[in-house]
Design a protein around this motif. Structure first.
Motif, mmCIF file in Angstrom:
data_model
loop_
_atom_site.group_PDB
_atom_site.id
_atom_site.type_symbol
_atom_site.label_atom_id
_atom_site.label_comp_id
_atom_site.label_asym_id
_atom_site.label_seq_id
_atom_site.Cartn_x
_atom_site.Cartn_y
_atom_site.Cartn_z
ATOM 1 N N ASP A 117 2.027 3.175 7.775
ATOM 2 C CA ASP A 117 1.165 2.859 6.646
ATOM 3 C C ASP A 117 -0.270 2.718 7.140
ATOM 4 O O ASP A 117 -0.523 2.575 8.346
ATOM 5 C CB ASP A 117 1.623 1.572 5.959
ATOM 6 C CG ASP A 117 1.528 0.374 6.875
ATOM 7 O OD1 ASP A 117 0.483 -0.300 6.859
ATOM 8 O OD2 ASP A 117 2.488 0.126 7.643
ATOM 9 N N ARG A 119 -2.547 0.344 6.964
ATOM 10 C CA ARG A 119 -2.956 -0.893 7.635
ATOM 11 C C ARG A 119 -2.435 -0.942 9.073
ATOM 12 O O ARG A 119 -3.153 -1.355 9.992
ATOM 13 C CB ARG A 119 -2.455 -2.111 6.841
ATOM 14 C CG ARG A 119 -2.914 -3.466 7.395
ATOM 15 C CD ARG A 119 -4.437 -3.558 7.437
ATOM 16 N NE ARG A 119 -4.905 -4.813 7.963
ATOM 17 C CZ ARG A 119 -5.385 -5.814 7.224
ATOM 18 N NH1 ARG A 119 -5.452 -5.687 5.909
ATOM 19 N NH2 ARG A 119 -5.792 -6.931 7.786
ATOM 20 N N THR A 120 -1.198 -0.522 9.281
ATOM 21 C CA THR A 120 -0.646 -0.522 10.634
ATOM 22 C C THR A 120 -1.409 0.452 11.519
ATOM 23 O O THR A 120 -1.743 0.140 12.669
ATOM 24 C CB THR A 120 0.850 -0.162 10.616
ATOM 25 O OG1 THR A 120 1.546 -1.120 9.811
ATOM 26 C CG2 THR A 120 1.431 -0.183 12.020
ATOM 27 N N ALA A 122 -4.531 1.485 11.146
ATOM 28 C CA ALA A 122 -5.875 0.962 11.389
ATOM 29 C C ALA A 122 -5.857 -0.199 12.380
ATOM 30 O O ALA A 122 -6.679 -0.257 13.303
ATOM 31 C CB ALA A 122 -6.506 0.527 10.071
ATOM 32 N N ASP A 123 -4.931 -1.132 12.213
ATOM 33 C CA ASP A 123 -4.879 -2.281 13.111
ATOM 34 C C ASP A 123 -4.466 -1.867 14.518
ATOM 35 O O ASP A 123 -4.945 -2.435 15.514
ATOM 36 C CB ASP A 123 -3.925 -3.337 12.560
ATOM 37 C CG ASP A 123 -4.513 -4.085 11.372
ATOM 38 O OD1 ASP A 123 -5.717 -3.901 11.088
ATOM 39 O OD2 ASP A 123 -3.777 -4.851 10.718
ATOM 40 N N LYS A 155 -4.860 7.582 2.130
ATOM 41 C CA LYS A 155 -4.439 6.851 3.322
ATOM 42 C C LYS A 155 -5.556 6.735 4.340
ATOM 43 O O LYS A 155 -5.852 5.647 4.838
ATOM 44 C CB LYS A 155 -3.217 7.546 3.948
ATOM 45 C CG LYS A 155 -2.596 6.789 5.120
ATOM 46 C CD LYS A 155 -1.300 7.481 5.514
ATOM 47 C CE LYS A 155 -0.599 6.818 6.655
ATOM 48 N NZ LYS A 155 0.692 7.469 6.974
ATOM 49 N N ARG A 158 -8.314 4.393 3.283
ATOM 50 C CA ARG A 158 -7.995 2.982 3.536
ATOM 51 C C ARG A 158 -8.167 2.634 5.014
ATOM 52 O O ARG A 158 -8.619 1.536 5.348
ATOM 53 C CB ARG A 158 -6.570 2.670 3.073
ATOM 54 C CG ARG A 158 -6.385 2.694 1.568
ATOM 55 C CD ARG A 158 -5.089 2.040 1.129
ATOM 56 N NE ARG A 158 -3.918 2.758 1.607
ATOM 57 C CZ ARG A 158 -3.330 3.745 0.944
ATOM 58 N NH1 ARG A 158 -3.829 4.160 -0.221
ATOM 59 N NH2 ARG A 158 -2.251 4.344 1.431
ATOM 60 N N ILE A 159 -7.816 3.577 5.883
ATOM 61 C CA ILE A 159 -8.025 3.354 7.317
ATOM 62 C C ILE A 159 -9.518 3.232 7.616
ATOM 63 O O ILE A 159 -9.951 2.313 8.329
ATOM 64 C CB ILE A 159 -7.406 4.514 8.134
ATOM 65 C CG1 ILE A 159 -5.887 4.474 8.035
ATOM 66 C CG2 ILE A 159 -7.853 4.453 9.602
ATOM 67 C CD1 ILE A 159 -5.198 5.725 8.565
ATOM 68 N N ARG A 162 -10.879 -0.082 6.447
ATOM 69 C CA ARG A 162 -10.470 -1.169 7.343
ATOM 70 C C ARG A 162 -11.323 -1.194 8.617
ATOM 71 O O ARG A 162 -11.757 -2.256 9.070
ATOM 72 C CB ARG A 162 -8.993 -1.001 7.709
ATOM 73 C CG ARG A 162 -8.489 -1.946 8.790
ATOM 74 C CD ARG A 162 -8.388 -3.362 8.312
ATOM 75 N NE ARG A 162 -7.827 -4.218 9.331
ATOM 76 C CZ ARG A 162 -8.316 -5.404 9.687
ATOM 77 N NH1 ARG A 162 -9.375 -5.899 9.075
ATOM 78 N NH2 ARG A 162 -7.729 -6.114 10.628
#
Length: 257
Positions: A117, A119-120, A122-123, A155, A158-159, A162
């Protein structure tokens, strides 16, 4: 047959898979094993780092991370009128033909992309650059292949958002011939479009036969110009040092085929 979004004229949402079945991709069992063992963002970051390329030996600087959404062989724009070059002339296709492991690697990148996903991803990327001893200035999406559908756009927007929120200074950018898609959500990505089918992105990035074909309102890629002038490869201005394709307010860019 592809499924299209009923309210978006250009948004292909779920196209048919172009590449081989996942089970036939070389190395997929090992990738799946490693994915099953990921419990933390740190775990994912070590896995993701193995599927990032920091620059290359020719045009892209080592401060630029490259992640592909798929192989050039499976590009949704290959052999279509949207692409600037013939489907067999693409430099990425030639590399994949020359080296079997490159084709398999790109296809595993696509699998990893589809499983992570935003968020994963990007983090995990943030964890990677926090460990790096050298600076990271940009994330290039798809040196090979291209954006497949609207979900890809959402997607990596969103990355990019972030990374922007984390104040990393990392610019997310891409080159695309997927002008049949709806790019209106791409506010944190610098998009370089490679055809004139529609006005999306920051600029037009065009491949020309020679320098005389470069329009007056475009500039030649510095690396390409230096190559044509005989500047040694190690002395040429690399992508990352040059920010023509990264900054939203730069002019159109042209490069030799």
């Amino acid at each position: 047959m592809a499924t299209t979004h009923p309210t978006a004229d250009r948004a292909t949402v779920v196209p048919e898979r172009v590449g081989p079945p996942v089970t036939e991709i070389d190395g997929i069992d090992e990738l799946q094993r490693r994915m099953r063992e990921c419990d933390t963002i740190e775990d994912w970051s070590f896995l993701l780092n193995d599927y990032l390329q920091w620059g290359n030996n020719t045009k892209v600087g080592s401060e630029v991370a490259i992640f592909n959404l798929g192989a050039a062989h499976d590009c949704p724009n290959r052999f279509t009128e949207r692409c600037q070059v013939d489907g067999d002339e693409c430099y990425a296709v030639r590399d994949e033909r020359r080296y079997d492991y490159v084709l398999a690697y790109m296809r595993r990148q696509e699998y990893l992309w589809d499983c992570l996903d935003a968020r994963t991803f990007a983090d995990a990327f943030l964890a990677i650059i926090e460990r790096k001893y050298t600076p990271a200035t940009a994330l290039k999406i798809s040196q090979a292949g291209d954006v497949r559908h609207s979900a890809d756009i959402h997607k990596f927007e969103r990355i990019a958002r972030r990374l922007d929120e984390a104040d990393t200074g990392v610019q997310v950018f891409t080159y695309t011939a997927s002008t049949h898609l709806d790019w209106s959500v791409a506010e944190h990505i610098t998009v370089n479009r490679s055809n004139d089918h529609t006005e999306i992105g920051a600029r037009r990035y065009r491949a020309v036969d020679d320098a005389t074909a470069i329009p007056e309102d475009a500039v030649r890629c510095p690396f390409d110009a230096e190559r044509a002038s005989g500047v040694p490869q190690e002395e040429r201005t690399k992508c990352g040092e040059c920010r023509l394709c990264l900054d939203a307010d730069a002019p159109d860019v042209a490069v030799g085929k």
